[in-house]
Design a protein around this motif. Structure first.
Motif, PDB file in Angstrom:
ATOM      1  N   ASP A 152       3.618 -11.746   9.320  1.00 31.52           N
ATOM      2  CA  ASP A 152       2.371 -12.139   9.973  1.00 31.52           C
ATOM      3  C   ASP A 152       1.427 -10.944  10.045  1.00 31.52           C
ATOM      4  OD1 ASP A 152       0.448 -13.516  11.332  1.00 31.52           O
ATOM      5  OD2 ASP A 152       1.531 -13.610  13.232  1.00 31.52           O
ATOM      6  N   THR A 153       0.904 -10.557   8.901  1.00 31.16           N
ATOM      7  CA  THR A 153       0.109  -9.330   8.829  1.00 31.16           C
ATOM      8  C   THR A 153      -1.292  -9.473   9.404  1.00 31.16           C
ATOM      9  OG1 THR A 153      -0.489  -9.924   6.555  1.00 31.16           O
ATOM     10  CG2 THR A 153       1.372  -8.433   6.849  1.00 31.16           C
ATOM     11  N   THR A 154      -1.729 -10.697   9.718  1.00 33.35           N
ATOM     12  CA  THR A 154      -3.050 -10.878  10.325  1.00 33.35           C
ATOM     13  C   THR A 154      -2.967 -11.074  11.837  1.00 33.35           C
ATOM     14  OG1 THR A 154      -3.050 -13.270   9.897  1.00 33.35           O
ATOM     15  CG2 THR A 154      -4.011 -11.842   8.210  1.00 33.35           C
ATOM     16  N   SER A 155      -1.807 -10.870  12.419  1.00 34.73           N
ATOM     17  CA  SER A 155      -1.659 -11.011  13.863  1.00 34.73           C
ATOM     18  C   SER A 155      -2.469  -9.941  14.593  1.00 34.73           C
ATOM     19  CB  SER A 155      -0.184 -10.894  14.264  1.00 34.73           C
ATOM     20  OG  SER A 155      -0.057 -10.846  15.675  1.00 34.73           O
ATOM     21  N   GLY A 156      -3.200 -10.371  15.624  1.00 34.11           N
ATOM     22  CA  GLY A 156      -3.934  -9.426  16.449  1.00 34.11           C
ATOM     23  C   GLY A 156      -3.148  -8.961  17.661  1.00 34.11           C
ATOM     24  N   PHE A 157      -1.957  -9.499  17.853  1.00 27.83           N
ATOM     25  CA  PHE A 157      -1.095  -9.098  18.965  1.00 27.83           C
ATOM     26  C   PHE A 157      -0.203  -7.981  18.448  1.00 27.83           C
ATOM     27  CE2 PHE A 157       2.084 -10.884  22.329  1.00 27.83           C
ATOM     28  CZ  PHE A 157       1.684  -9.908  23.219  1.00 27.83           C
ATOM     29  N   ARG A 158      -0.550  -6.736  18.746  1.00 26.40           N
ATOM     30  CA  ARG A 158       0.157  -5.612  18.153  1.00 26.40           C
ATOM     31  C   ARG A 158       0.115  -4.389  19.061  1.00 26.40           C
ATOM     32  NH1 ARG A 158      -2.884  -4.354  12.673  1.00 26.40           N
ATOM     33  NH2 ARG A 158      -2.408  -6.559  12.307  1.00 26.40           N
ATOM     34  N   ALA A 159       1.085  -3.522  18.881  1.00 25.30           N
ATOM     35  CA  ALA A 159       1.187  -2.301  19.675  1.00 25.30           C
ATOM     36  C   ALA A 159       1.139  -1.088  18.769  1.00 25.30           C
ATOM     37  CB  ALA A 159       2.482  -2.303  20.494  1.00 25.30           C
ATOM     38  N   SER A 160       0.509  -0.036  19.243  1.00 26.55           N
ATOM     39  CA  SER A 160       0.426   1.227  18.512  1.00 26.55           C
ATOM     40  C   SER A 160       0.985   2.341  19.379  1.00 26.55           C
ATOM     41  CB  SER A 160      -1.028   1.546  18.146  1.00 26.55           C
ATOM     42  OG  SER A 160      -1.589   0.522  17.349  1.00 26.55           O
ATOM     43  N   GLY A 161       1.880   3.151  18.806  1.00 23.34           N
ATOM     44  CA  GLY A 161       2.437   4.290  19.512  1.00 23.34           C
ATOM     45  C   GLY A 161       1.573   5.525  19.366  1.00 23.34           C
ATOM     46  N   PRO A 162       2.032   6.665  19.884  1.00 19.55           N
ATOM     47  CA  PRO A 162       1.194   7.877  19.935  1.00 19.55           C
ATOM     48  C   PRO A 162       0.608   8.310  18.599  1.00 19.55           C
ATOM     49  CG  PRO A 162       3.137   8.142  21.301  1.00 19.55           C
ATOM     50  CD  PRO A 162       3.331   6.852  20.565  1.00 19.55           C
ATOM     51  N   ARG A 163       1.417   8.323  17.535  1.00 24.26           N
ATOM     52  CA  ARG A 163       0.884   8.766  16.237  1.00 24.26           C
ATOM     53  C   ARG A 163      -0.167   7.807  15.713  1.00 24.26           C
ATOM     54  NH1 ARG A 163       4.762  10.808  11.744  1.00 24.26           N
ATOM     55  NH2 ARG A 163       5.305   8.592  11.583  1.00 24.26           N
ATOM     56  N   ALA A 164       0.067   6.514  15.856  1.00 27.91           N
ATOM     57  CA  ALA A 164      -0.900   5.523  15.387  1.00 27.91           C
ATOM     58  C   ALA A 164      -2.170   5.542  16.235  1.00 27.91           C
ATOM     59  CB  ALA A 164      -0.274   4.136  15.404  1.00 27.91           C
ATOM     60  N   VAL A 165      -2.041   5.782  17.521  1.00 30.14           N
ATOM     61  CA  VAL A 165      -3.223   5.861  18.384  1.00 30.14           C
ATOM     62  C   VAL A 165      -4.126   7.000  17.930  1.00 30.14           C
ATOM     63  CG1 VAL A 165      -4.034   6.382  20.723  1.00 30.14           C
ATOM     64  CG2 VAL A 165      -2.151   4.769  20.383  1.00 30.14           C
ATOM     65  N   ARG A 166      -3.531   8.159  17.632  1.00 26.21           N
ATOM     66  CA  ARG A 166      -4.332   9.282  17.144  1.00 26.21           C
ATOM     67  C   ARG A 166      -5.007   8.951  15.819  1.00 26.21           C
ATOM     68  NH1 ARG A 166       0.161  12.263  19.135  1.00 26.21           N
ATOM     69  NH2 ARG A 166       1.045  12.476  17.043  1.00 26.21           N
ATOM     70  N   LEU A 167      -4.272   8.298  14.938  1.00 21.41           N
ATOM     71  CA  LEU A 167      -4.825   7.911  13.643  1.00 21.41           C
ATOM     72  C   LEU A 167      -5.969   6.920  13.795  1.00 21.41           C
ATOM     73  CD1 LEU A 167      -4.568   7.799  10.476  1.00 21.41           C
ATOM     74  CD2 LEU A 167      -2.949   5.902  10.834  1.00 21.41           C
ATOM     75  N   PHE A 168      -5.747   5.881  14.590  1.00 24.13           N
ATOM     76  CA  PHE A 168      -6.719   4.801  14.708  1.00 24.13           C
ATOM     77  C   PHE A 168      -7.953   5.193  15.522  1.00 24.13           C
ATOM     78  CE2 PHE A 168      -3.100   1.519  14.152  1.00 24.13           C
ATOM     79  CZ  PHE A 168      -3.251   1.557  12.775  1.00 24.13           C
ATOM     80  N   ALA A 169      -7.832   6.191  16.382  1.00 20.15           N
ATOM     81  CA  ALA A 169      -8.993   6.617  17.162  1.00 20.15           C
ATOM     82  C   ALA A 169     -10.137   7.072  16.260  1.00 20.15           C
ATOM     83  CB  ALA A 169      -8.603   7.739  18.122  1.00 20.15           C
ATOM     84  N   ASP A 170      -9.800   7.610  15.112  1.00 15.80           N
ATOM     85  CA  ASP A 170     -10.813   8.079  14.171  1.00 15.80           C
ATOM     86  C   ASP A 170     -10.971   7.185  12.950  1.00 15.80           C
ATOM     87  OD1 ASP A 170     -11.638  10.355  15.550  1.00 15.80           O
ATOM     88  OD2 ASP A 170     -10.007  11.566  14.740  1.00 15.80           O
ATOM     89  N   HIS A 171      -9.949   6.389  12.629  1.00 13.49           N
ATOM     90  CA  HIS A 171      -9.955   5.710  11.339  1.00 13.49           C
ATOM     91  C   HIS A 171      -9.689   4.205  11.430  1.00 13.49           C
ATOM     92  CE1 HIS A 171     -10.105   9.587   9.314  1.00 13.49           C
ATOM     93  NE2 HIS A 171      -9.160   9.996  10.123  1.00 13.49           N
ATOM     94  N   TYR A 172      -9.870   3.604  12.602  1.00  9.87           N
ATOM     95  CA  TYR A 172      -9.634   2.165  12.689  1.00  9.87           C
ATOM     96  C   TYR A 172     -10.806   1.426  12.062  1.00  9.87           C
ATOM     97  CZ  TYR A 172      -7.156  -1.869  14.553  1.00  9.87           C
ATOM     98  OH  TYR A 172      -6.413  -3.024  14.686  1.00  9.87           O
ATOM     99  N   PRO A 173     -10.571   0.572  11.077  1.00 12.05           N
ATOM    100  CA  PRO A 173     -11.671  -0.083  10.357  1.00 12.05           C
ATOM    101  C   PRO A 173     -12.331  -1.181  11.178  1.00 12.05           C
ATOM    102  CG  PRO A 173      -9.554  -0.826   9.515  1.00 12.05           C
ATOM    103  CD  PRO A 173      -9.248   0.245  10.508  1.00 12.05           C
ATOM    104  N   ALA A 174     -13.627  -1.335  10.991  1.00  5.19           N
ATOM    105  CA  ALA A 174     -14.388  -2.300  11.777  1.00  5.19           C
ATOM    106  C   ALA A 174     -14.853  -3.510  10.982  1.00  5.19           C
ATOM    107  CB  ALA A 174     -15.610  -1.615  12.401  1.00  5.19           C
ATOM    108  N   GLU A 175     -14.725  -3.470   9.658  1.00  6.49           N
ATOM    109  CA  GLU A 175     -15.234  -4.584   8.862  1.00  6.49           C
ATOM    110  C   GLU A 175     -14.344  -5.814   8.985  1.00  6.49           C
ATOM    111  OE1 GLU A 175     -12.899  -1.803   6.162  1.00  6.49           O
ATOM    112  OE2 GLU A 175     -14.470  -1.623   7.669  1.00  6.49           O
ATOM    113  N   TYR A 176     -14.804  -6.940   8.437  1.00  2.00           N
ATOM    114  CA  TYR A 176     -14.084  -8.205   8.530  1.00  2.00           C
ATOM    115  C   TYR A 176     -12.663  -8.065   7.974  1.00  2.00           C
ATOM    116  CZ  TYR A 176     -13.019 -13.168   7.842  1.00  2.00           C
ATOM    117  OH  TYR A 176     -12.434 -14.408   7.874  1.00  2.00           O
ATOM    118  N   LEU A 177     -11.674  -8.448   8.779  1.00  2.00           N
ATOM    119  CA  LEU A 177     -10.247  -8.363   8.468  1.00  2.00           C
ATOM    120  C   LEU A 177      -9.722  -6.936   8.413  1.00  2.00           C
ATOM    121  CD1 LEU A 177      -9.798 -11.189   5.788  1.00  2.00           C
ATOM    122  CD2 LEU A 177      -9.105 -11.242   8.178  1.00  2.00           C
ATOM    123  N   GLY A 178     -10.603  -5.952   8.585  1.00  2.00           N
ATOM    124  CA  GLY A 178     -10.140  -4.563   8.561  1.00  2.00           C
ATOM    125  C   GLY A 178      -9.217  -4.249   9.713  1.00  2.00           C
TER     126      GLY A 178
END
Length: 252
Positions: A152-178
């Motif tokens: 279920d790769t399109t699920s919006g119910f998801r958790a991010s740990g410390p490494r992913a939080v640091r990554l996504f703070a700068d690089h989380y995509p905003a476009e459609y389905l990103g």
């Protein structure tokens, strides 16, 4: 030893969800004692922000609609600035049962990103037509990229740990389905471990669904385009992310 929930921030992107957001917040506080909740009002034209604040949530207001990805990036940066280790995305329309947050956070002991999978043996959620075809194709491709089975790769119910939080703070995509497809590609190609746990979905408690039959007909093509764009972008080494983030934080 403090509960992992004490270091977990629930982020709820919200666009015109005044009908449901208060009940979702109340349920989350009831089922997850000690958790913190940030509602990101994504340019709503109704009273979403006021209702969420009255229900006890922290509220960040965006001046115009940025989409789920833009709202989540606000959440990841808030988590970093306020000492949270984990971020869990929860829909503000009531479809995600907050009780599932504990399972997602527990799995973060073994992974950087954990998906709440709607098609992994829990509940009776199903989709049909182009959306189903797209989900099957995407799950097959992204399972190979992530080197683990994902259903279920399109699920919006998801958790991010410390490494992913640091990554996504700068690089989380905003476009459609990103916020779903591309974020998983970014995480996997940056060396993050991705896992899933089964969750059940519920009907919306209010508001307007983001998809309808006409949009569903376009879903397959858009999903494939989103995947192509995600794959052609260069990977982001976690080492670079960590150094950059530490420098930014120390300068603030």
């Amino acid at each position: 030893m403090p509960s992992p929930l004490a270091k977990t921030l629930i982020v709820m992107p919200a666009l015109n969800e005044e009908e449901s957001v208060a009940a979702v917040i109340a349920e989350a506080y009831e089922k997850l004692p000690g958790v913190s909740i940030l509602v990101v009002d994504d340019g709503s034209s109704d009273a979403t922000a006021e209702v969420a604040r009255s229900a006890g949530a922290i509220v960040a207001m965006l001046p115009f609609n940025l989409g789920v990805g833009g709202a989540m990036r606000v959440g990841f940066n808030y988590a970093l600035q306020h000492g949270f280790d984990n971020v869990v995305q929860v829909d503000s329309d009531g479809q995600h049962d907050p009780a599932g947050v504990e399972a997602l956070v527990a799995e973060l002991a073994h992974a950087d990103v954990v998906l709440g999978a709607r098609f992994a043996g829990e509940g009776d959620y199903e989709v049909r037509g182009p959306r189903k075809w797209a989900m099957v194709v995407l799950s097959t491709i992204l399972s190979r990229i992530a080197k683990t089975k994902l259903t279920d790769t399109t699920s919006g119910f998801r958790a991010s740990g410390p490494r992913a939080v640091r990554l996504f703070a700068d690089h989380y995509p905003a476009e459609y389905l990103g916020d779903t497809i591309e974020s998983l590609v970014i995480a996997a190609r940056s060396g993050c471990t991705i896992r899933q746990v089964p969750v059940a979905m519920r009907p919306r408690a209010g508001g307007t669904p983001s998809h309808n039959p006409l949009k569903a007909a376009k879903y397959l093509g858009r999903a494939m385009i989103a995947l192509v764009f995600a794959l052609i972008r260069p990977p982001i080494p976690l080492r670079e992310v960590n150094v950059s983030r530490e420098a930014n934080v120390s300068a603030e």
